[in-house]
Scaffold this motif. Structure first.
Motif, mmCIF file in Angstrom:
data_model
loop_
_atom_site.group_PDB
_atom_site.id
_atom_site.type_symbol
_atom_site.label_atom_id
_atom_site.label_comp_id
_atom_site.label_asym_id
_atom_site.label_seq_id
_atom_site.Cartn_x
_atom_site.Cartn_y
_atom_site.Cartn_z
ATOM 1 N N ILE A 174 0.846 -1.191 0.000
ATOM 2 C CA ILE A 174 0.000 0.000 0.000
ATOM 3 C C ILE A 174 0.885 1.247 0.000
ATOM 4 O O ILE A 174 1.691 1.451 0.911
ATOM 5 C CB ILE A 174 -0.929 0.024 1.232
ATOM 6 N N LYS A 175 0.719 2.073 -1.022
ATOM 7 C CA LYS A 175 1.527 3.288 -1.139
ATOM 8 C C LYS A 175 0.742 4.551 -0.781
ATOM 9 O O LYS A 175 1.327 5.546 -0.354
ATOM 10 C CB LYS A 175 2.079 3.431 -2.566
ATOM 11 N N GLU A 176 -0.567 4.521 -0.971
ATOM 12 C CA GLU A 176 -1.346 5.733 -0.700
ATOM 13 C C GLU A 176 -2.794 5.368 -0.388
ATOM 14 O O GLU A 176 -3.385 4.509 -1.046
ATOM 15 C CB GLU A 176 -1.298 6.673 -1.914
ATOM 16 N N LEU A 177 -3.361 6.014 0.609
ATOM 17 C CA LEU A 177 -4.784 5.912 0.937
ATOM 18 C C LEU A 177 -5.385 7.290 0.714
ATOM 19 O O LEU A 177 -4.974 8.264 1.354
ATOM 20 C CB LEU A 177 -4.975 5.457 2.389
ATOM 21 N N LYS A 178 -6.351 7.398 -0.192
ATOM 22 C CA LYS A 178 -6.795 8.698 -0.684
ATOM 23 C C LYS A 178 -7.946 9.315 0.099
ATOM 24 O O LYS A 178 -8.306 10.471 -0.153
ATOM 25 C CB LYS A 178 -7.184 8.577 -2.158
ATOM 26 N N PHE A 179 -8.559 8.564 1.024
ATOM 27 C CA PHE A 179 -9.711 9.096 1.745
ATOM 28 C C PHE A 179 -9.573 8.843 3.238
ATOM 29 O O PHE A 179 -8.785 8.000 3.673
ATOM 30 C CB PHE A 179 -11.014 8.462 1.222
ATOM 31 N N GLU A 180 -10.383 9.564 4.009
ATOM 32 C CA GLU A 180 -10.445 9.375 5.449
ATOM 33 C C GLU A 180 -11.689 8.562 5.807
ATOM 34 O O GLU A 180 -12.680 8.570 5.057
ATOM 35 C CB GLU A 180 -10.515 10.734 6.169
ATOM 36 N N GLU A 181 -11.645 7.879 6.936
ATOM 37 C CA GLU A 181 -12.823 7.156 7.401
ATOM 38 C C GLU A 181 -13.980 8.140 7.597
ATOM 39 O O GLU A 181 -13.800 9.228 8.137
ATOM 40 C CB GLU A 181 -12.503 6.427 8.704
ATOM 41 N N GLY A 182 -15.154 7.739 7.113
ATOM 42 C CA GLY A 182 -16.316 8.615 7.159
ATOM 43 C C GLY A 182 -16.581 9.347 5.858
ATOM 44 O O GLY A 182 -17.675 9.892 5.668
#
Length: 409
Positions: free
Chosen positions: A57-65
């Protein structure tokens, strides 16, 4: 190095966006093919989003919610090799096993995702028992829902599904219970319905003696012929569908501007179903107006079974045009149900009870024992006036009272 964009998959025909409930990975994690990346929710159904490839995993584009459109890129995955060459799930699981130490979980014969391992650790479950579960995921993978269903098994020790915090007050001991995700969604849905629609509820009490007698006389033969149990629900659905055909303006919804009425030609009947965790969900029998009693029984049995076993898909709970809630299941005489938006009416059916009734005969009035049940219809007074709501409810009652006791299965 190769990179691939992970997108939110299509979870149903009517689903256009999802809410990101939880990330199950962080940047830098090594993940396997089909390993759960995130959990998302769509109104009442929670779903896992698996990785389409193995890698880092290199990038997570969103936040929880966050709300994410279907098809949107939500994470970036990097490969050390050609994306077409997949690392085996078992090899990657050994690299990413951070939740449970290797001395507690030996090398499994089935791949267990980090989320599943976390549940095993938190609930103090026996790994060997979990590995015996017939997984419902890709290639028999054991999913979160498989483990949660295992926990709910009556033969196992009951595990608490909510966080409970003891506290003291001047009036004595009490508990603070966190709502789970589904209960929060139900709460918002019910509140929105009351804010959107001016509710009116009407009542009738049909004599269902002939209907009860016919079912009792035919339920064994029906199951033998069609391999389907014949409950009262498909019979009630049949009567409701016939009444909607007579009064099609019940099968409508209101557009967002509240200036147009959308008339639905398909009659899609929602069946309010209580789940083992006391939450409520409404799976839908699509195109009920095209089904005979056999088809309705099959549809009812199928969606209720899927609901109680946590197997519903987003499509199974979407597209309803009218809902039925059987409050008689709980021994209640009647109810005042809340409309399931964007529908404009909902029927509650009470318990069937024997009562004395006065019947006219050629010899005068007779007091006899008959079977009765209450029906209550809540409807949206923006588009359904009292006259339409009243005659529609009476028509359902008429179809139930005049059920042909001589009809064959």
């Amino acid at each position: 190095m190769n990179k691939i964009e992970l997108t939110i998959p299509r979870l149903g025909e009517s689903v256009t966006e999802v809410t990101l409930s939880k990330w199950n990975v962080k940047v830098g994690d090594v993940v396997a093919l089909d390993e759960t990346i995130a959990e998302v929710s769509t109104d009442k159904v929670d779903s896992e989003v698996p990785s389409t490839h193995s890698g880092i995993i290199k990038e997570l584009k969103f936040e929880e919610g966050d709300i994410i459109p279907v098809g949107e890129v939500f994470a970036i995955l990097e490969f050390a090799e050609d994306p077409k060459t997949e690392t085996s799930a078992e090899d990657v699981s050994l690299q990413s096993s951070e939740i449970i130490p290797e001395d507690k979980i030996s090398k499994p014969s089935k791949f267990l995702s980090p989320l599943v391992k976390k549940i095993i650790k938190e609930e103090n479950l026996a790994v060997d028992e979990i590995l015996k579960i017939d997984g419902s995921g890709h290639n028999g993978r054991i999913s979160k829902n498989d483990v949660l269903n295992y926990i709910k098994n009556p033969s196992q020790q009951k595990i608490e599904e909510v966080k409970v915090v003891s506290t003291s007050s001047s009036t004595g001991n009490s508990e603070i219970i966190e709502m789970d995700k589904m209960r929060q969604l139900i709460s918002k849905h019910m509140k929105k319905s009351k804010q959107t629609s001016p509710h009116v509820t009407a009542y009738v009490e049909p004599d269902v003696t002939n209907l009860v007698k016919w079912r009792e006389a035919n339920k064994k033969a029906f199951e033998a012929k069609y391999n389907q149990k014949l409950t009262y629900t498909p019979i009630i659905v049949d009567c409701v569908v016939r009444a909607i055909k007579d009064f099609p303006m019940i099968n409508v919804s209101v557009d967002e501007t509240e200036t147009k009425i959308i008339k639905h030609h398909d009659i899609n009947i929602g069946i309010a179903t209580a789940l083992p965790n006391n939450n409520l969900i409404v799976p839908v029998i699509k195109s009920a107006n095209t089904l005979n009693l056999e088809g309705l029984a099959k549809g009812v049995n199928s969606i209720v079974d899927k609901a109680r076993n946590n197997k519903l898909s987003p499509d199974d709970i979407s597209g309803g045009t009218f809902t039925i809630s059987n409050v008689g299941t709980f021994g209640n005489l009647m109810g005042t149900p809340i409309i399931n938006q964007p529908e404009v009416a909902i029927l509650a059916t009470g318990v069937i009870k024997k009562k004395p009734a006065v019947l006219e005969s050629e010899y005068g009035d007779l007091v006899v024992v008959r079977q009765f049940m209450y029906l209550s219809l809540s409807f949206d007074h923006r588009v359904i006036d009292g006259s339409l709501g009243g005659v529609f409810l009476k028509r359902i009652s008429d179809y139930m009272e005049n059920w042909d006791i001589n009809q064959s299965i």
